[in-house]
Design a protein around this motif. Structure first.
Motif, PDB file in Angstrom:
ATOM      1  N   ASN A 126       0.917  -1.133  -0.062  1.00 36.07           N
ATOM      2  CA  ASN A 126       0.105  -0.205  -0.064  1.00 36.07           C
ATOM      3  C   ASN A 126       0.864   1.383  -0.112  1.00 36.07           C
ATOM      4  O   ASN A 126       0.805   1.371  -0.614  1.00 36.07           O
ATOM      5  CB  ASN A 126      -0.886  -0.186   1.178  1.00 36.07           C
ATOM      6  N   LEU A 127       1.733   1.699   0.880  1.00 36.11           N
ATOM      7  CA  LEU A 127       3.077   2.361   1.163  1.00 36.11           C
ATOM      8  C   LEU A 127       3.758   2.701  -0.843  1.00 36.11           C
ATOM      9  O   LEU A 127       3.648   3.749  -0.782  1.00 36.11           O
ATOM     10  CB  LEU A 127       3.755   2.156   1.883  1.00 36.11           C
ATOM     11  N   GLY A 128       3.789   1.446  -0.910  1.00 36.86           N
ATOM     12  CA  GLY A 128       4.657   1.633  -2.502  1.00 36.86           C
ATOM     13  C   GLY A 128       3.079   2.151  -2.959  1.00 36.86           C
ATOM     14  O   GLY A 128       4.323   2.852  -4.383  1.00 36.86           O
ATOM     15  N   ASN A 129       2.550   2.279  -3.593  1.00 37.02           N
ATOM     16  CA  ASN A 129       1.457   2.718  -4.347  1.00 37.02           C
ATOM     17  C   ASN A 129       1.652   3.605  -4.236  1.00 37.02           C
ATOM     18  O   ASN A 129       1.047   4.483  -4.914  1.00 37.02           O
ATOM     19  CB  ASN A 129       0.091   1.707  -4.074  1.00 37.02           C
ATOM     20  N   LYS A 130       1.691   4.263  -2.852  1.00 38.83           N
ATOM     21  CA  LYS A 130       0.817   5.625  -2.284  1.00 38.83           C
ATOM     22  C   LYS A 130       1.958   6.699  -2.713  1.00 38.83           C
ATOM     23  O   LYS A 130       2.116   7.407  -3.510  1.00 38.83           O
ATOM     24  CB  LYS A 130       1.498   5.979  -0.779  1.00 38.83           C
ATOM     25  N   VAL A 131       3.629   6.068  -2.844  1.00 34.75           N
ATOM     26  CA  VAL A 131       4.257   6.901  -2.755  1.00 34.75           C
ATOM     27  C   VAL A 131       4.977   6.660  -4.285  1.00 34.75           C
ATOM     28  O   VAL A 131       5.854   7.746  -4.772  1.00 34.75           O
ATOM     29  CB  VAL A 131       5.458   6.443  -1.835  1.00 34.75           C
ATOM     30  N   LYS A 132       4.385   5.564  -5.011  1.00 33.37           N
ATOM     31  CA  LYS A 132       4.454   5.508  -5.997  1.00 33.37           C
ATOM     32  C   LYS A 132       6.168   5.448  -7.183  1.00 33.37           C
ATOM     33  O   LYS A 132       5.851   4.499  -7.126  1.00 33.37           O
ATOM     34  CB  LYS A 132       4.177   6.090  -7.401  1.00 33.37           C
ATOM     35  N   TYR A 133       6.655   6.069  -6.822  1.00 30.40           N
ATOM     36  CA  TYR A 133       8.530   6.184  -7.110  1.00 30.40           C
ATOM     37  C   TYR A 133      10.181   5.936  -5.788  1.00 30.40           C
ATOM     38  O   TYR A 133       9.344   7.173  -4.813  1.00 30.40           O
ATOM     39  CB  TYR A 133       9.289   6.760  -7.819  1.00 30.40           C
TER      40      TYR A 133
END
Ligand SMILES: [Zn+2]
Length: 343
Positions: A126-133
């Protein structure tokens, strides 16, 4: 602290971002178009928070929508989230030029992580999806932003609503302690974090190992006479700990739409009931087998004689009535893919 109000301020009830929200009074539901979650219909009961498992459910919805992403822009079939138990009939009508596929609350809750390592991995996803890059940060302003992060963290209200903040703080501490996230330019009132290399590696490893949802897809003939069998299958799939899903093709003149192939690809297994011997069902079962998915074949006794020769060799549940189907399907699922432990 409670979920953010959203009803009239046009916020997505799942992620809290700005969204188009239409009140479908005639259906007791909301039709939501969110840039981050996609398009979906949500039953009124769920929106009003009038269900006991709202934090768990909201996390499961958040995660579920983000596993849908590759089908986003072109999708013609959107999830209709209902609080109707499998076995009851939902109102799946054509609407706003889209078709709905029913996903029940009980079924979504199967997504809730079953152990701490899954939970940490899913939070990181989820956090990876949120910060994206790589290198980007997420910030949490103290005593203000926390609730907007709750859906990412799989908090469990079974321990009491007053424990939610404690659970959140502790999980953040664990992620930091295990060097999955690191503080970056925090100040007294606002924490900023970025994901570490270890954090990104964990996400990558988890996504490789868990490409499927815990979903059991049903391919079958959607005639009225098959309704009881359809409900029986959904009930058993759910009892075994999986999310039941079927997409009725009647509206599509029995065409195989991309959405169906997409859903088969991300399912753990497929239940194919051959009764009625529809071409689409044979196609979907073959597609699933080609992907190496377990396919459980079923057929009503009086129609087995019409089964295609090649498939007659397969071990098939030849059922007399829905009770018989339920009992034997349950045993077969347990023997082939196994019953999932649910929390
Ligand atoms: Zn959203």
């Amino acid at each position: 602290m409670d979920m953010e109000p959203y009803k009239h301020d046009q916020r997505c009830p799942v992620c809290g971002s700005k969204a188009k929200v239409r009140d479908l009074t005639e259906r007791d539901a909301y039709y939501i178009e969110c840039d981050d979650c996609g398009t979906f219909e949500l039953n009124d009961m769920i929106c009003s928070g009038d269900i006991s498992e709202k934090y768990r459910l909201r996390s499961c919805l958040y995660y579920y929508f983000r596993q849908n992403k590759d089908a986003f822009s072109t999708r013609k079939i959107v999830p209709q989230i209902t609080d109707i138990e499998p076995g009851k009939e939902a109102d799946l009508t054509r609407f706003y030029l889209v078709y709905l596929k029913e996903v029940s609350v009980q079924s979504l809750l199967q997504l809730f992580p079953q152990n701490i390592s899954d939970r940490i991995a899913m939070i990181m996803v989820n956090l990876g999806n949120k910060v994206k890059y790589f290198g980007n940060t997420f910030s949490i302003e103290y005593n203000k932003d926390e609730p907007s992060y709750y859906p990412l963290f799989f908090l469990d209200e079974n321990y009491g609503a007053e424990t939610i903040k404690t659970q959140f703080d502790e999980m953040l501490r664990i992620l930091k302690g295990h060097h999955l996230i690191a503080e970056s330019n925090s100040n007294l009132s606002c924490y900023k974090y970025k994901l570490t290399l270890e954090g990104w590696a964990l996400i990558e490893g988890y996504q490789k190992s868990k490409q499927n949802l815990p979903q059991g897809f049903t391919a079958m003939w959607f005639a009225d006479e098959m309704k009881p069998a359809q409900f029986a299958i959904a009930k058993i799939v759910q009892e075994c700990g999986y999310m039941p899903l079927s997409i009725d093709l009647k509206e599509h003149n029995d065409q195989i739409v991309p959405e169906i192939l997409f859903e088969i690809r991300r399912s753990e297994f497929v239940v194919a009931d051959m009764t009625g011997h529809r071409g689409g069902v044979y196609y979907e079962a073959g597609y699933a087998e080609g992907l190496g998915k377990p396919v459980i074949y079923c057929c009503r006794e009086d129609d087995f004689k019409n089964m295609h020769f090649d498939l007659k060799q397969k071990s098939t549940i030849i059922w007399k009535d829905e009770v018989d189907l339920q009992e034997r399907l349950k045993k077969r699922i347990e023997a082939t893919v196994g019953k999932r432990q649910t929390s």
